[in-house]
Design an enzyme around this catalytic site. Structure first.
Site, PDB file in Angstrom:
ATOM      1  N   CYS A   8       6.731   8.459   1.581  1.00  0.00           N
ATOM      2  CA  CYS A   8       6.879   9.650   1.164  1.00  0.00           C
ATOM      3  C   CYS A   8       7.680  10.602   1.923  1.00  0.00           C
ATOM      4  O   CYS A   8       8.015  10.125   2.984  1.00  0.00           O
ATOM      5  CB  CYS A   8       5.681  10.275   0.650  1.00  0.00           C
ATOM      6  SG  CYS A   8       4.527  10.728   2.107  1.00  0.00           S
TER       7      CYS A   8
ATOM      8  N   ASP B 245       3.104   2.544   1.906  1.00  0.00           N
ATOM      9  CA  ASP B 245       3.874   3.131   3.207  1.00  0.00           C
ATOM     10  C   ASP B 245       4.207   1.832   3.964  1.00  0.00           C
ATOM     11  O   ASP B 245       3.304   1.210   4.414  1.00  0.00           O
ATOM     12  CB  ASP B 245       2.906   3.921   3.836  1.00  0.00           C
ATOM     13  CG  ASP B 245       3.137   5.182   3.309  1.00  0.00           C
ATOM     14  OD1 ASP B 245       3.924   5.868   2.908  1.00  0.00           O
ATOM     15  OD2 ASP B 245       1.741   6.196   3.035  1.00  0.00           O
TER      16      ASP B 245
ATOM     17  N   CYS C  17       0.887  -1.406  -0.104  1.00  0.00           N
ATOM     18  CA  CYS C  17       0.034  -0.225  -0.055  1.00  0.00           C
ATOM     19  C   CYS C  17       0.992   1.280   0.057  1.00  0.00           C
ATOM     20  O   CYS C  17       0.317   2.379   0.290  1.00  0.00           O
ATOM     21  CB  CYS C  17      -1.171   0.122   1.019  1.00  0.00           C
ATOM     22  SG  CYS C  17      -0.211   0.216   2.893  1.00  0.00           S
TER      23      CYS C  17
ATOM     24  N   CYS D 225       0.539   9.507   7.595  1.00  0.00           N
ATOM     25  CA  CYS D 225       1.849   9.256   7.982  1.00  0.00           C
ATOM     26  C   CYS D 225       2.269   9.579   9.383  1.00  0.00           C
ATOM     27  O   CYS D 225       2.941   8.722  10.143  1.00  0.00           O
ATOM     28  CB  CYS D 225       2.810  10.352   7.296  1.00  0.00           C
ATOM     29  SG  CYS D 225       2.613  10.104   5.489  1.00  0.00           S
TER      30      CYS D 225
END
Length: 286
Positions: free
Chosen positions: A62, A37, A35, A106
């Protein structure tokens, strides 16, 4: 282009504590490469196994994932495990001066990894999230099959971040961001959480003590008001609380802004809604 703060950029370009701790006391892994991350968090405790003396991370993700992980490893050092568990995803974002809402997942991932690491170290079941395809669901009903997220995890994120739309839930967890099939269920979960919160609010004692009122005012300003002002490059400072009169000074972009009167009304509305209906907000030049 996302609007990143200088601190996010700095932690992305010069991340702290990247790597692994070979003799780590606790390791927490969340997410999956599938996915997009994934985060692995390593924690080292002192000789007495009381305080965190070192933390490192490895992440695939990211710039915001790298910055959030870097911030988290800095935040946990010197803390006891219980103190570390009190860190919220919002505090991770605040440490970085704020994250774009689309990247808040995140900071949620960082908080999850920490909880998983400490739960594994203590030999107890991790709190309900199991974020990612490579985890076995242990609690709750699977809602988002694309990212492997349960209703228990989603309700926790909705409640702790006061989310009110399915789009926000996607920004904070990715749920609904792939096939979109779970969006109706996400909307149901939001309604459920809001219903539970209203019930709790109705059970609150009608009369707040002065001390509790002051605490609630400060909490509301920190958690509800300031993050919204930061998004527009502004800030606010609490100057004084006199009974129900709250004095604030606006900073950065909000200072001297032609719409600061409107901003004061927004602050007043929030405090009336979340603390007490008799609150008035006064802007002062502090």
């Amino acid at each position: 282009m996302w609007d990143y703060t200088d601190k996010v950029k700095e932690h992305f370009l010069n991340p702290r504590n990247v790597g692994e701790i070979t003799d780590a006391d606790a390791v927490g892994e969340v997410g999956s490469l599938a996915c997009g991350d994934a985060l692995k968090l390593f924690i080292k405790l002192d000789e007495n196994k009381e305080r965190i003396v070192d933390a490192k991370f490895q992440t695939f993700g990211c710039g915001s994932a790298i910055a959030s992980s870097s911030a988290l490893t800095e935040m946990v050092k010197g803390k006891t495990l219980d103190e570390a568990l009190e860190i919220t995803n919002q505090q991770i974002a605040d440490f970085l001066g704020g994250l774009p809402e689309e990247k808040m997942h995140c900071s949620v991932m960082g908080q999850e990894a920490l909880e998983v690491a400490i739960a594994k170290y203590r030999g107890v079941d991790a709190p309900a999230h199991d974020h990612g395809h490579d985890h076995v669901e242990t609690e709750g009903e699977l809602v988002c099959k694309c990212f492997g997220l349960t209703d228990v995890f989603l309700k926790k994120v909705i409640a702790s971040n006061k989310l009110t739309t399915a789009e926000q839930v996607t920004h904070f967890t990715k749920a609904g961001g792939a096939c979109g099939g779970c969006i109706p269920k996400i909307k149901e979960l939001i309604a459920e959480v809001m219903g539970e919160e209203k019930k709790t609010a109705a059970e609150r004692p009608a009369k707040l003590t002065n001390l509790r009122k002051m605490q609630l005012i400060q909490e509301t300003l920190e958690n509800e008001v300031r993050p919204q002002l930061w998004a527009d490059g502004g800030d606010l400072e609490l100057i004084d609380i006199d009974g129900s009169n709250v004095q604030v000074a606006f900073r950065k972009a909000c200072a001297g802004c032609a719409s600061s009167g409107y901003t004061a009304k927004f602050v007043e509305q929030k405090l009336r809604e979340l603390v007490s209906p008799d609150i008035t907000v006064q802007e002062v030049q502090g």
